[in-house]
Motif scaffolding. Structure first.
Motif, PDB file in Angstrom:
ATOM      1  N   UNK A 183       0.826  -1.211   0.000  1.00 23.31           N
ATOM      2  CA  UNK A 183       0.000   0.000   0.000  1.00 23.31           C
ATOM      3  C   UNK A 183       0.860   1.260   0.000  1.00 23.31           C
ATOM      4  N   UNK A 184       1.969   1.224   0.711  1.00 16.20           N
ATOM      5  CA  UNK A 184       2.864   2.383   0.694  1.00 16.20           C
ATOM      6  C   UNK A 184       3.514   2.556  -0.677  1.00 16.20           C
ATOM      7  N   UNK A 189      -1.391   6.949   3.036  1.00 11.20           N
ATOM      8  CA  UNK A 189      -0.511   8.102   3.200  1.00 11.20           C
ATOM      9  C   UNK A 189      -0.215   8.269   4.676  1.00 11.20           C
ATOM     10  N   UNK A 190       0.987   8.735   4.973  1.00 11.23           N
ATOM     11  CA  UNK A 190       1.388   8.992   6.356  1.00 11.23           C
ATOM     12  C   UNK A 190       1.137  10.451   6.675  1.00 11.23           C
ATOM     13  N   UNK A 191       0.326  10.672   7.700  1.00  9.40           N
ATOM     14  CA  UNK A 191      -0.009  12.043   8.089  1.00  9.40           C
ATOM     15  C   UNK A 191       0.979  12.561   9.119  1.00  9.40           C
ATOM     16  N   UNK A 192       0.885  13.847   9.375  1.00 14.39           N
ATOM     17  CA  UNK A 192       1.813  14.467  10.317  1.00 14.39           C
ATOM     18  C   UNK A 192       1.629  13.997  11.742  1.00 14.39           C
ATOM     19  N   UNK A 193       0.448  13.485  12.097  1.00 13.91           N
ATOM     20  CA  UNK A 193       0.196  13.001  13.452  1.00 13.91           C
ATOM     21  C   UNK A 193       0.607  11.551  13.628  1.00 13.91           C
ATOM     22  N   UNK A 194       1.466  11.050  12.724  1.00 17.42           N
ATOM     23  CA  UNK A 194       1.897   9.654  12.730  1.00 17.42           C
ATOM     24  C   UNK A 194       0.711   8.712  12.610  1.00 17.42           C
ATOM     25  N   UNK A 195      -0.224   9.108  11.815  1.00 21.06           N
ATOM     26  CA  UNK A 195      -1.386   8.277  11.550  1.00 21.06           C
ATOM     27  C   UNK A 195      -1.462   7.942  10.073  1.00 21.06           C
TER      28      UNK A 195
END
Length: 763
Positions: free
Chosen positions: A362-363, A369-375
């Motif tokens: 998936x990556x 997608x990786x968000x800024x909140x590490x989510x």
């Protein structure tokens, strides 16, 4: 054009030039006689080791200049032509002339006679490479280019032994002779590569040699080092190495020769016993047809992997999944998500390893997608992935698995071996068992026989230049590493099935899904039946497989929970899976239509009513408060306070959420709660009560969830809601707010009885 020999170039030259040439190439003395010295120097120029050693000792600049002469007809070039072609590589014309003089001092170039290839007074000084040096260099390169093919294939062996012409001989009248020799070589090759001819030559081998050949073919695929063979066979069973080589070469079956594979990034085998690729292809296939493996248990994955990708993406939508600073999933999230995935039969991949494969896929394909909140969150491409067709999903997974570099083995070779494997799978017969080692052996032999020598050497030359690099993969390990990829990537993808006997994998076959995806045959040829279902009143679905079983199972995985996959697939309908399918883009009528079209018996009424009820609740749930949109709680509290205060405010200050105007038609104050934007925690977007809203006044168009649970201001103020999207009822003549589902006293307005009855109330 014929090449100029050393004798022709030194004809009429000064004694000093002859003395320099002899000193550079041999130990003879020019005082022994001019003819004898020229003959000694010419003999040294024909020695490949000497020429290569001296050529490698030249600077890179002079080597590139020397290559320009080898590409020219007759190996003669004029200085003016060289400067016009290679002038940008030199500072000036004087620099080029100095380089030519340096090659002349090293006795690689000599002044050419006037008139040869346009070189003369008109074009400036001409230079030529002696024909002995040119033939030696070009012949060595040709032999090096075809050395591996000459050892591994029957065609290369015949060409090198009987029909290959030396460089520089196919000129003038000899071209017709070469054409006849090439035609004769093709006829001889076709004769020796016939199946009956190969079998007869194998039968004529001595008993001791035939036993060795059978061991090499069926246990090693036709290529094995002599040292490994001595460890497997007893000394009395292993004949003499020279006897084996003589028997194989006389019958055109193989050879015993060193395999210098170091330059290709593979461990060398010195010496190695080799059965030619054409002979090994026939012998291994015929042995596989004669001895079909007995399978006690069949392992098949079907469409589990695409379904697992959909489950993983839906889990990221419904819950918050965090990753560490290294980009890996937290252990708690990893265990929770791994428990939701369908397991791989036979334990070829553990749940955690399977989740790691899906996460990296998936990556790589930008599905998450990786968000800024590490989510983690799905991207638009990820949201569309589950709605794509099954074949498109499988092809996307297959393209990513071919380039996978996490499995053992040299990635350069393994990626190309996988592509050859897929080409051979397209020719395989679906649902026909064969020995599990046959396909890797044939793939390795075909790959080594057609390897791109120049490109591979150039790739691994950079590693050898760095120093400290040693190849670690043998020809046998190439097969086992390829088999690992089949077990851990192709098998979970459902393209092949694995047969077990006594708990060990012994057989492999192309599955029906693999035949459809690889386009080996049309789907109608596989069977002719259509998958059917039986829906029980306890919401259990029994799927009886047919032609389109893979597409049906993949479709049912979107709105039902799979309980068992065997000769009959078992599913279970529940509220969570149905709501997940609706959120994924399905509609209730599509689910009911799919079940009705394939049902063997009428669908129970309670199942139909319950599906409609779950669908209605899913819509109401979109209007009411969402527990996961907690970020809007502060704004919701402000709205509730504003609603409580509305009864005390002047009538002209009351407003409606929908239109943004007060009940008296005045504009809402700039700082009033109704004019402030709301933020949805799920999507993180800011929206207002009108414009960017769905038909429900507090629904975010990004996530479809409510931002607050406050009551309608119109109901609190007992003022009719004049929203343009409010429906009209012919029976009640009352206004029903879509904000809270309450009726509002007022003039003739709109109402929707079905939505009013099902909408939750909020005070």
């Amino acid at each position: 054009m014929s090449r100029l020999t050393l004798r022709a170039l030194l004809h009429g030259a000064a004694d000093e030039a002859l003395r320099t040439c002899v000193a550079k190439w041999c130990t003879a003395s020019a005082d022994d006689g001019r003819d004898r010295a020229v003959a000694a120097a010419a003999a040294a120029m024909e020695d490949e080791a000497t020429v290569r050693r001296r050529l490698d000792g030249l600077p890179r600049k002079l080597q590139d200049l020397f290559e320009a002469f080898l590409r020219a007809p007759g190996n003669v070039r004029a200085a003016a032509d060289l400067f016009a072609e290679l002038g940008r590589n030199f500072k000036s014309k004087f620099d080029l002339e100095a380089s030519l003089a340096a090659l002349h001092r090293e006795a690689f170039l000599f002044p050419a006679p006037a008139g040869r290839n346009g070189a003369g007074a008109a074009d400036g000084a001409g230079w030529a490479v002696p024909g002995e040096i040119a033939d030696c260099v070009l012949g060595g390169r040709q032999r090096r280019q075809s050395a591996l093919r000459d050892v591994l294939t029957l065609q290369g062996h015949l060409d090198a032994r009987h029909f290959r012409a030396k460089p520089g001989q196919a000129t003038g009248g000899e071209r017709k002779v070469d054409d006849k020799a090439a035609d004769h070589a093709r006829k001889i090759y076709k004769l020796y590569s016939l199946d009956n001819s190969i079998q007869q030559r194998l039968d004529k081998l001595p008993a001791a040699v035939r036993g060795v050949v059978d061991t090499v073919l069926h246990k090693h695929g036709g290529v094995v080092s002599w040292a490994d063979l001595t460890h497997e066979l007893d000394a009395e069973d292993l004949p003499d190495q020279e006897l084996v080589r003589k028997c194989l070469e006389e019958r055109m079956l193989g050879t015993v020769a060193p395999l210098d594979l170091t330059r290709f990034g593979i461990q060398p085998a010195d010496p190695a016993i080799v059965v030619f690729h054409e002979v090994a292809l026939y012998a291994i296939r015929s042995h596989g047809h004669q001895q079909v493996p007995q399978v006690g248990e069949t392992l098949a994955c079907g469409v589990d992997l695409p379904s697992n990708v959909g489950r993983f993406l839906r889990e990221l939508q419904s819950s918050k999944v965090l990753f560490t600073a290294d980009g890996e999933l937290f252990k708690a999230s990893q265990k929770r998500i791994a428990g939701l995935l369908l397991p791989v039969p036979g334990g070829k991949l553990s749940p955690e390893a399977l989740l790691d494969v899906l996460y990296k896929f998936c990556l790589q394909r930008r599905l998450i997608d990786r968000r800024g909140e590490r989510g983690l969150r799905p991207t638009p491409a990820g949201l569309e992935f589950d709605r794509a067709s099954l074949h498109d999903q499988v092809k996307m997974l297959l393209a990513a698995f071919v380039e996978d570099r996490t499995l053992p083995g040299e990635a350069y070779h393994q990626v190309r071996l996988r592509r050859v494997l897929l080409r051979l799978l397209r020719r395989a017969e679906p649902m026909l068992w064969q020995d599990i080692s046959i396909l890797p052996f044939l793939v390795r032999n075909a790959y080594l026989a057609q390897i791109d020598v120049a490109q591979t050497e150039e790739f691994f030359a950079t590693r050898f230049c760095g120093g400290g690099y040693t190849p670690t993969e043998t020809v046998q390990q190439m097969c086992w590493n390829l088999l690992q990829w089949v077990k851990k990537r192709l098998f979970p993808l459902g393209l092949v099935d694995i047969g077990l006997r006594d708990g060990r994998p012994v057989a492999l076959r192309l599955s029906k899904l693999g035949a459809e995806v690889l386009e080996t045959e049309p789907a109608t040829r596989v069977g002719g039946t259509r998958s059917t279902v039986i829906v029980n009143p306890d919401f259990e679905i029994l799927l009886f497989p047919g032609d389109d079983v893979h597409d049906v199972v993949h479709e049912f995985d979107r709105f039902a929970k799979r309980l068992k996959s065997d000769h009959v697939h078992q599913f279970k309908l529940d509220r969570e899976t149905v709501l997940a399918g609706i959120a994924d883009g399905l509609e209730v009528r599509q689910i009911v239509q799919e079940l009705t079209d394939r049902a063997r018996a009428p669908i129970p009424q309670n199942v139909l009513y319950t599906l409609e009820d779950w669908a209605g609740r899913s819509q109401v749930a979109g209007w009411s408060t969402c527990a996961e949109c907690r970020r809007a709680n502060a704004a919701a509290a402000g709205h509730r306070r504003a609603a409580r205060q509305a009864r005390w405010w002047p009538r002209r200050m009351r407003w409606r959420r929908r239109c943004g105007r007060s009940a008296m038609g005045h504009r809402v104050p700039r700082n009033s709660p109704a004019s402030r934007p709301a933020t949805c925690r799920r999507c993180g977007r800011v929206f207002r009560w009108s414009g960017s809203m769905s038909p429900a006044c507090r629904i975010s168009t990004s996530c479809g969830r409510s931002a607050s649970s406050s009551a309608c201001i119109g109901w609190r103020s007992r003022t009719p809601c004049t929203c343009t999207s409010a429906p009209r009822s012919r029976t009640t003549r009352r206004t029903i707010s879509w904000c809270c589902g309450r009726s509002i006293p007022g003039p003739t307005s709109t109402a929707n009885n079905s939505r009013s009855a099902s909408a939750p109330t909020s005070s």
